[in-house]
Structure formats: C-alpha cells, structure tokens
Write an enzyme that holds these catalytic residues in place. Structure first.
Site, PDB file in Angstrom:
ATOM      1  N   ASN A 191       0.840  -1.203   0.000  1.00 24.42           N
ATOM      2  CA  ASN A 191       0.000   0.000   0.000  1.00 24.42           C
ATOM      3  C   ASN A 191       0.878   1.257   0.000  1.00 24.42           C
ATOM      4  OD1 ASN A 191      -2.751   1.071   0.365  1.00 24.42           O
ATOM      5  ND2 ASN A 191      -2.081   1.726   2.390  1.00 24.42           N
ATOM      6  N   GLU A 257      -7.247   4.838   0.366  1.00 20.80           N
ATOM      7  CA  GLU A 257      -7.302   5.956   1.332  1.00 20.80           C
ATOM      8  C   GLU A 257      -7.700   7.246   0.618  1.00 20.80           C
ATOM      9  OE1 GLU A 257      -3.696   6.274   3.651  1.00 20.80           O
ATOM     10  OE2 GLU A 257      -3.474   4.110   3.829  1.00 20.80           O
TER      11      GLU A 257
END
Ligand code: 9MR
Length: 413
Positions: A191, A257
């Site tokens: 990520n 996100e």
C-alpha cells in the site's frame, strides 16, 4: 456480474430503500465495496455514525489508526488489542468488508523498533513475530491486510526506514511470507501514496512487487492510497493506465485511502466542482479496470480528516462537509457508479463533467442535488433525476431527458 445476481441485488435494494447508496451502487457497478476508514474516537459522533451505519452507503471499514504497530505492540512481546479491535468489531457486527491496516510501516512505529540496534536476523524475527501475532488475532476477519506500507519515499527512492537500513529490500518478501503463514485466506497488499502520478515512485513500487514475487513470496494486491489534490488529480484514462501497470503484474488493485484536498479552504464553488470531477475520475478509473476491486475514502466527513493538521491551510477533502451534508463530490461519485451500474458509463478516455454547481444538501435527502445552470433548469447531463428516496430535481437541462435506470436511480441522459 451475472444477470440473476444483478436482479437479486436490485430486488434487495428495492426491499430496503436507502438514504445513501454509494456501496450499493459500487456493488451494482461490479466492485466488491465502497468504504471508509473510521477512527475509534469518531464512533461517538451520532451524525457521522448515521452515515457509517447505513450499509447501502458504507460497505467496508478500515481502522484509521487502531491496528498500527504502536498500538498493538507498544513494547516488545506485549500485544494489546483493546484499541485495535474497536473498528473490526463494528465491521464484523454489521457484516461489512473489513480492510486491515497495517503491519510493516515506518510510521506509528514504537521507538523500541524504530531506534533499536538490530542485526538483520533480529529484525526479521521482530517482523515475523509482529505479523504472526497480529494476523492470528484477526484470522479470517480481514478481506485484505496492508502488509507493507509506504516502502518508497516521495522521490521514488527506497524509504530510509529501520527496515530498509537493516535489511535492504529483503523486508518486503519476509513480511509477505510471514503474512501468508499467519492467514492464508486474506489478500496481502502493498500500500502506498502518490502512485497515481505514474512517476519514479510508481516505478519503484512496480519493482517492489517484482522483488516480492521473485523471492517466491505471495502478494495479492497493490493499494493506491489516493491522497490527491484538487485540480492536480490525473485524468481518468491516466489513472486507469497506472492501475493496469499493477494488474498486469497479476495483482488486484484498490483505492485504499482516497481523499482529494483543496490547497486552500474554504473552497470556492468552482473548486468544489473541480473536486467533484476529480473524484469521478478516480472512481471511474477503478470501474474501467478489471481487477480494481473497491474504493475506500479516508473518512466520510471533512470534520475528521487528517488533512488540515498535516497540510496547513488545506482541507475539505472528503465527500461530506463538516456538517455531514453531501458535497458535489458525493453526487459525482454516485453518478459515475450509477452510470456504470446501468451500463451508461462514458468511455474511459474522456473526462466526464458531472456537476455544474456545488450546492450541498442535507444527509436526510437521498442523493444530493447539485445542478442549476444559469441558462436552463433541471439536472445537467449525468445527474440524478429520480429514484427511491430522491427529493431533488426531476427534470433535466435540454436536450437531456430523465431516464429510469432502476428503481432507485434515474439519470439525465
Ligand atoms: O489518518 C491517520 C492519522 O489520524 C494519523 O495521525 C496518521 C499518522 O501517520 O496516519 C493517518 O493515516 C495514514 C495512513 O495510516 C497511511 N497513509 C497515510 C495516511 C494519512 O497520513
């Protein structure tokens, strides 16, 4: 989605008319989920939780902070899950998709790890013990784990973390192997942020995936965090190109996100429109790429975003304003999802202008009204004009007409 499943999802949605619908629309558009992060302290905000608790709107949760190393293993070999469990328990009780975040990360890392004096073997054992313990605690509960977070720095070099300094890039496959051993049935993600620009950092993370694979370690996904800036967000086509760079490596992708911040606030009406179109391009790019499984926003409301405390003067990065009213960006996202769900999406090579003004509406109204052109009345092209719970305009600007797509969504086409 097969036709019978699609019809079943339509019937399910019709049986329980919903106020919000981003997750429901995302599923109908072929994604696994639309979701958000949530921090423990925010669960006491009733207005926020009214949004979160609407499972047609939010179908996935990730703890914003609770599962990070500093909280679960603040001192060596002392694991505590009181803070970490709050959001996972909420997700489990509501049967939501749970993303778990995060394991090997340089930040929110306790001093005993970050400033320890380690040999490579010692630090490897520390990583393996952490991952084994934390993932065992959540075994079977996480759709995905962010196993390694942010191993590349802003310039695209390997980040100067304790992990890299002591272990070189070996900490990457070591982390993923440990994760697989702990829970073989969760998706293992790398990520990172700023991958969306397809620059040196993106190249480095492609290299990271290749290093992990070459070492014989498993990796299932790459999360693009999507911390973006209004007006500087890449086009839908360019974003899709980045996603495809990763899916070509045999991994799935997700926006993990997402937030798109204004550089200065309060945002003007035109800046809110630009933000809406930026959001549509990001979500649209996920819809355009097979292997993009979902979108997670980093908070539902501007009231709790991490942005203002990190970027001075910036903010208003999310889909709901601080008073829990839907913004133009919400309408843009719902429109692009609905358009895909009903097979009316525009080609990915174009940038869709979805919103022509930025009037926000109350959360108690179903999809927000946004469009009032000076030259005509009614919704602009692509805007919503009807459906279950809809209280906004039901007419369209010329030459578009309001066309029923399904029971909860009519669109100006
Ligand atoms: O939103 C999180 C904020 O509350 C924390 O203070 C911060 C600490 O670094 O982490 C924020 O979340 C980050 C996420 O875990 C990883 N990617 C960047 C996010 C924003 O900083």
């Amino acid at each position: 989605m097969v036709k019978s499943a699609y019809i079943a999802s339509l019937l399910a949605a019709c049986a329980t008319p919903a106020v919000g619908q981003l997750h429901q629309l995302a599923v109908n558009a072929g994604l696994k989920y639309f979701g958000t992060c949530l921090d423990n302290s925010h669960t006491s905000d009733a207005a926020l939780m009214a949004i979160i608790n609407n499972s047609a709107e939010v179908g996935q949760l990730v703890p914003e902070n609770g599962q990070k190393w500093a909280y679960v293993q603040p001192t060596q070999n002392s694991f505590t899950y009181t803070t970490a469990d709050v959001i996972p328990n909420l997700a489990t009780s509501k049967n939501l998709v749970l993303r778990c975040h995060t394991l090997t990360w340089h930040s929110q890392l306790p001093n005993w790890v970050a400033n320890g004096s380690w040999t490579k073997a010692q630090l490897q054992a520390v990583i393996e013990a952490h991952i084994a313990n934390v993932m065992a605690h959540y075994k079977g509960k996480c759709y995905a784990w962010d196993v390694v977070n942010e191993a590349a720095d802003d310039s695209g070099a390997w980040r100067d973390s304790v992990f890299y300094r002591v272990m070189g890039t070996d900490f990457l496959p070591i982390s993923f192997k440990a994760a697989k051993a702990a829970d073989a049935n969760t998706k293992l993600y790398y990520n990172d942020y700023n991958l969306e620009y397809n620059g040196a950092k993106t190249d480095r993370v492609v290299e990271a995936v290749n290093i992990i694979k070459a070492a014989g370690a498993p990796i299932d996904g790459v999360g693009l965090q999507g911390h973006l800036i209004v007006g500087s967000t890449p086009s839908r086509a360019n974003l899709a190109t980045v996603l495809r760079r990763f899916t070509a490596l045999g991994v799935e992708v997700a926006y993990t996100e997402l937030d798109i911040r204004h550089s200065s606030v309060p945002a003007s009406s035109s800046a809110l429109t630009t933000q809406a179109n930026d959001y549509a391009n990001v979500v649209g790019s996920c819809l355009d790429v097979t292997g993009c499984v979902g979108v997670t926003v980093w908070g539902m409301s501007d009231k709790y975003s991490w942005v203002p405390s990190t970027f001075s003067g910036a903010g208003e990065a999310l889909l709901y304003d601080s008073n829990m009213n839907k913004k133009a960006a919400w309408t843009a996202v719902s429109s692009v999802l609905a358009a895909k769900a009903t097979g009316t999406a525009k080609p990915s090579s174009t940038t869709t202008t979805l919103v022509t003004s930025t009037k926000a509406t109350s959360t108690t109204a179903a999809p927000a009204t946004t469009t009032t052109a000076s030259s005509s009345t009614g919704q602009a092209r692509w805007g919503q004009c009807g459906g279950i719970g809809w209280t906004g305009p039901t007419t369209c600007q010329s030459p578009y007409t309001c066309q029923k797509q399904n029971d909860w969504y009519s669109q100006c086409l």
